[in-house]
Design a protein around this motif. Structure first.
Motif, PDB file in Angstrom:
ATOM      1  N   PHE A  12       0.971  -1.026  -0.026  1.00  0.00           N
ATOM      2  CA  PHE A  12      -0.048   0.017   0.142  1.00  0.00           C
ATOM      3  C   PHE A  12       0.792   1.342   0.186  1.00  0.00           C
ATOM      4  O   PHE A  12       1.757   1.301   0.657  1.00  0.00           O
ATOM      5  N   CYS A  13       0.471   2.181  -0.856  1.00  0.00           N
ATOM      6  CA  CYS A  13       1.247   3.684  -0.725  1.00  0.00           C
ATOM      7  C   CYS A  13       0.294   4.854  -0.706  1.00  0.00           C
ATOM      8  O   CYS A  13      -1.131   4.439  -1.134  1.00  0.00           O
ATOM      9  N   ILE A  14       0.702   5.880  -0.462  1.00  0.00           N
ATOM     10  CA  ILE A  14      -0.198   6.968  -0.688  1.00  0.00           C
ATOM     11  C   ILE A  14      -0.399   7.241  -1.965  1.00  0.00           C
ATOM     12  O   ILE A  14      -1.920   7.638  -2.414  1.00  0.00           O
ATOM     13  N   HIS A  15       0.492   7.345  -2.895  1.00  0.00           N
ATOM     14  CA  HIS A  15       0.187   7.784  -4.240  1.00  0.00           C
ATOM     15  C   HIS A  15       1.150   6.931  -5.043  1.00  0.00           C
ATOM     16  O   HIS A  15       2.266   6.469  -4.608  1.00  0.00           O
ATOM     17  N   LYS A  16       0.821   6.462  -6.313  1.00  0.00           N
ATOM     18  CA  LYS A  16       1.518   5.676  -7.177  1.00  0.00           C
ATOM     19  C   LYS A  16       2.728   6.409  -7.781  1.00  0.00           C
ATOM     20  O   LYS A  16       2.343   7.460  -8.715  1.00  0.00           O
ATOM     21  N   CYS A  17       3.858   6.477  -7.462  1.00  0.00           N
ATOM     22  CA  CYS A  17       4.882   7.594  -8.023  1.00  0.00           C
ATOM     23  C   CYS A  17       5.296   7.199  -9.548  1.00  0.00           C
ATOM     24  O   CYS A  17       4.971   6.042 -10.122  1.00  0.00           O
ATOM     25  N   GLY A  18       5.576   8.186 -10.255  1.00  0.00           N
ATOM     26  CA  GLY A  18       5.553   7.903 -11.873  1.00  0.00           C
ATOM     27  C   GLY A  18       6.378   7.110 -12.297  1.00  0.00           C
ATOM     28  O   GLY A  18       6.170   6.471 -13.461  1.00  0.00           O
ATOM     29  N   TYR A  19       7.534   6.788 -11.419  1.00  0.00           N
ATOM     30  CA  TYR A  19       8.527   5.860 -12.078  1.00  0.00           C
ATOM     31  C   TYR A  19       8.331   4.485 -11.427  1.00  0.00           C
ATOM     32  O   TYR A  19       9.340   3.527 -11.754  1.00  0.00           O
ATOM     33  N   CYS A  20       7.484   4.164 -10.441  1.00  0.00           N
ATOM     34  CA  CYS A  20       7.642   3.048  -9.907  1.00  0.00           C
ATOM     35  C   CYS A  20       6.988   1.833 -10.569  1.00  0.00           C
ATOM     36  O   CYS A  20       5.685   1.745 -10.880  1.00  0.00           O
ATOM     37  N   ASP A  21       7.996   0.541 -10.598  1.00  0.00           N
ATOM     38  CA  ASP A  21       7.409  -0.682 -11.085  1.00  0.00           C
ATOM     39  C   ASP A  21       7.500  -1.537 -10.015  1.00  0.00           C
ATOM     40  O   ASP A  21       7.243  -2.695 -10.446  1.00  0.00           O
ATOM     41  N   PHE A  22       7.297  -1.076  -8.684  1.00  0.00           N
ATOM     42  CA  PHE A  22       7.100  -2.061  -7.563  1.00  0.00           C
ATOM     43  C   PHE A  22       5.826  -2.772  -7.728  1.00  0.00           C
ATOM     44  O   PHE A  22       4.624  -1.940  -8.318  1.00  0.00           O
ATOM     45  N   SER A 207       9.006   0.249 -18.275  1.00  0.00           N
ATOM     46  CA  SER A 207       7.677  -0.012 -18.967  1.00  0.00           C
ATOM     47  C   SER A 207       6.530  -0.181 -18.200  1.00  0.00           C
ATOM     48  O   SER A 207       7.054  -0.943 -16.946  1.00  0.00           O
ATOM     49  N   GLY A 208       5.540   0.216 -18.505  1.00  0.00           N
ATOM     50  CA  GLY A 208       4.318  -0.343 -17.328  1.00  0.00           C
ATOM     51  C   GLY A 208       4.003   0.853 -16.512  1.00  0.00           C
ATOM     52  O   GLY A 208       3.363   0.784 -15.486  1.00  0.00           O
ATOM     53  N   THR A 209       5.111   1.915 -16.395  1.00  0.00           N
ATOM     54  CA  THR A 209       5.021   2.912 -15.482  1.00  0.00           C
ATOM     55  C   THR A 209       4.505   4.271 -16.332  1.00  0.00           C
ATOM     56  O   THR A 209       4.590   4.192 -17.252  1.00  0.00           O
ATOM     57  N   ASN A 210       4.157   5.488 -15.490  1.00  0.00           N
ATOM     58  CA  ASN A 210       3.981   6.498 -15.957  1.00  0.00           C
ATOM     59  C   ASN A 210       4.910   7.140 -16.792  1.00  0.00           C
ATOM     60  O   ASN A 210       4.997   7.580 -17.877  1.00  0.00           O
ATOM     61  N   PHE A 211       6.301   7.110 -16.168  1.00  0.00           N
ATOM     62  CA  PHE A 211       7.464   7.613 -16.727  1.00  0.00           C
ATOM     63  C   PHE A 211       7.594   6.876 -18.033  1.00  0.00           C
ATOM     64  O   PHE A 211       8.070   7.282 -19.141  1.00  0.00           O
ATOM     65  N   ALA A 213       5.490   5.306 -20.141  1.00  0.00           N
ATOM     66  CA  ALA A 213       4.446   5.864 -21.094  1.00  0.00           C
ATOM     67  C   ALA A 213       4.926   7.270 -21.678  1.00  0.00           C
ATOM     68  O   ALA A 213       4.964   7.216 -22.873  1.00  0.00           O
ATOM     69  N   LEU A 214       5.315   7.914 -20.771  1.00  0.00           N
ATOM     70  CA  LEU A 214       5.727   9.359 -21.367  1.00  0.00           C
ATOM     71  C   LEU A 214       7.161   9.536 -22.140  1.00  0.00           C
ATOM     72  O   LEU A 214       7.021  10.041 -23.158  1.00  0.00           O
ATOM     73  N   HIS A 215       7.884   8.420 -21.681  1.00  0.00           N
ATOM     74  CA  HIS A 215       9.042   8.044 -22.470  1.00  0.00           C
ATOM     75  C   HIS A 215       8.968   7.524 -23.689  1.00  0.00           C
ATOM     76  O   HIS A 215       9.651   7.988 -24.998  1.00  0.00           O
TER      77      HIS A 215
END
Ligand code: SF4
Length: 387
Positions: A12-22, A207-211, A213-215
């Motif tokens: 559980f996290c507060i927010h999913k960070c853009g780079y996180c693939d955990f 891949s699969g992270t916000n970063f 997709a942006l990349h």
């Protein structure tokens, strides 16, 4: 009996960070979708305890000595400390937690109030690993972290006040639009706090992270070029070494006596039991892993296995031994690898060893092989050779 390591995953996290693939999930999103209810923490702790009980009995592990316990995430510091304490009590009932065992927990400065640290210390946690990543508020916003640089400093001070004498900091470099000077300022600020251990690693775009997709769309600007990234690695090594930290793994540095014993066990291909959503285990030559989604895990926790693999060939075992062990600056002993895997590493990987030595990526010191400074920089490419 070789002691066991135990990993507990708290997703559980507060927010999913853009780079996180955990394997991590914004708690609010899980609540909104109905994947977990208001009793999420108690339900999850109960599932983890059932998971531990069923594994301990099915695998004959009950009563085994345990040298390290690691609560990783996700954000374990977001998990209520009484539930963490309940999981720890259940571990103590089923295993022999050795005196002096390392009991570690990852904390996010966005969920690190001093009361939580005090309760965790009281429950027996004795090492805190704080995911600071940067002290720059601009860089933290770019990473989509939920905390500021001052929150990170305060988290460190809170952990100290709560009595933690073994604190690790996670730092990141190569953050979009970060220059060499800013990266150096982060390392210097971390050193000023005086942690016992530091993990300092370069941002990777997964891949699969916000970063990711942006990349892929060409919209993630400001990543360092190769020369700047290399200068950041060198700066990190120089500053940390001058401050008395020993580099013992590609991205990990410690004061004497404070290497992370839990991670050392992974890199030495030791056995470990993982509980929690998506957690992996490695016991008696078998790897198995749990359902990744917290709701699936909670429902299936009597038998949460999602997949398994048997490491049934010496070649595979030796490949793993070098892929993991060469991350350590001490390298891998050929004799030790032969003893633990039941075959001669040089017979299987002799060609790869020669090729890497000729390329200046690997060196031999007696019966030990280890990465050269160049090999440590290009570790990802080198370690692929053993898969
Ligand atoms: S806090 Fe850590 S685990 Fe959670 S989303 Fe951010 S990087 Fe991932």
């Amino acid at each position: 009996m070789t002691p066991l390591s135990i990993y507990i995953h708290i997703p559980f996290c507060i927010h999913k960070c853009g780079y996180c693939d955990f394997n991590s999930y914004a708690l609010e999103g899980l609540l909104e979708k109905g994947h977990v209810g208001e009793d999420w923490a108690a339900a999850y702790a109960g599932a983890a305890i059932r998971d531990i009980e069923s594994r301990a009995s099915a695998l004959g592990l009950a009563g085994m000595p345990v040298e390290t316990v690691f609560f990783g995430g996700g954000t374990p510091s977001l998990f209520p400390a009484p539930e963490t304490a309940r999981i720890l009590r259940s571990l103590r009932e089923r295993f022999e937690i050795l005196p002096g065992a390392e009991i570690a927990l990852e904390a996010n400065p966005g969920a690190a109030e001093s009361g939580r640290f005090a309760a965790l210390r009281e429950a027996g946690v004795n090492r805190i690993s704080i995911g600071m990543q940067s002290f720059s508020d601009t860089a933290l916003r770019r990473l989509e972290r939920v905390h500021t640089g001052e929150d990170a400093r305060e988290a460190f001070r809170s952990a100290r006040r709560a009595g933690f004498e073994n604190i690790s900091l996670d730092l990141m470099f190569g953050i979009p639009h970060q220059g060499l000077d800013e990266a150096a300022a982060d390392v210097e600020s971390a050193i000023d706090l005086g942690p016992e251990h530091l993990s300092a690693y370069e941002l990777t775009i997964e891949s699969g992270t916000n970063f990711g997709a942006l990349h892929a769309r060409g919209e993630l600007g400001g990543l360092p070029d190769e020369d700047t990234a290399l200068a950041m690695w060198e700066m990190r090594d120089r500053l940390l070494s001058a401050a008395g930290y020993e580099r013992y793994e590609i991205s990990n540095f410690a004061r004497p006596g404070f290497k992370c014993r839990h991670n050392l066990n992974y890199w030495r291909r030791g056995e470990y039991l993982g509980a929690g959503a998506g957690a992996h285990s490695f016991i008696a030559g078998r790897r198995f892993w749990n359902h990744a989604r917290p709701d699936h895990y909670i429902k299936a926790s009597g038998d949460p296995t999602a997949g398994k693999e048997i490491i049934d060939s010496a070649e595979k075992a030796i490949g793993e031994t070098f892929m993991l062990g060469l991350r350590l600056t001490d390298g891998v002993s050929l004799d030790e690898a032969a003893r633990s895997c039941g075959a001669d590493p040089e017979e299987i990987f002799g060609g790869v060893f020669s090729e890497l030595i000729e390329s200046g990526l690997l060196e031999r010191a007696g019966r030990t092989l280890r990465l050269t400074p160049k090999g440590l920089l290009l570790a990802n490419q080198v370690l692929q050779k053993f898969i």
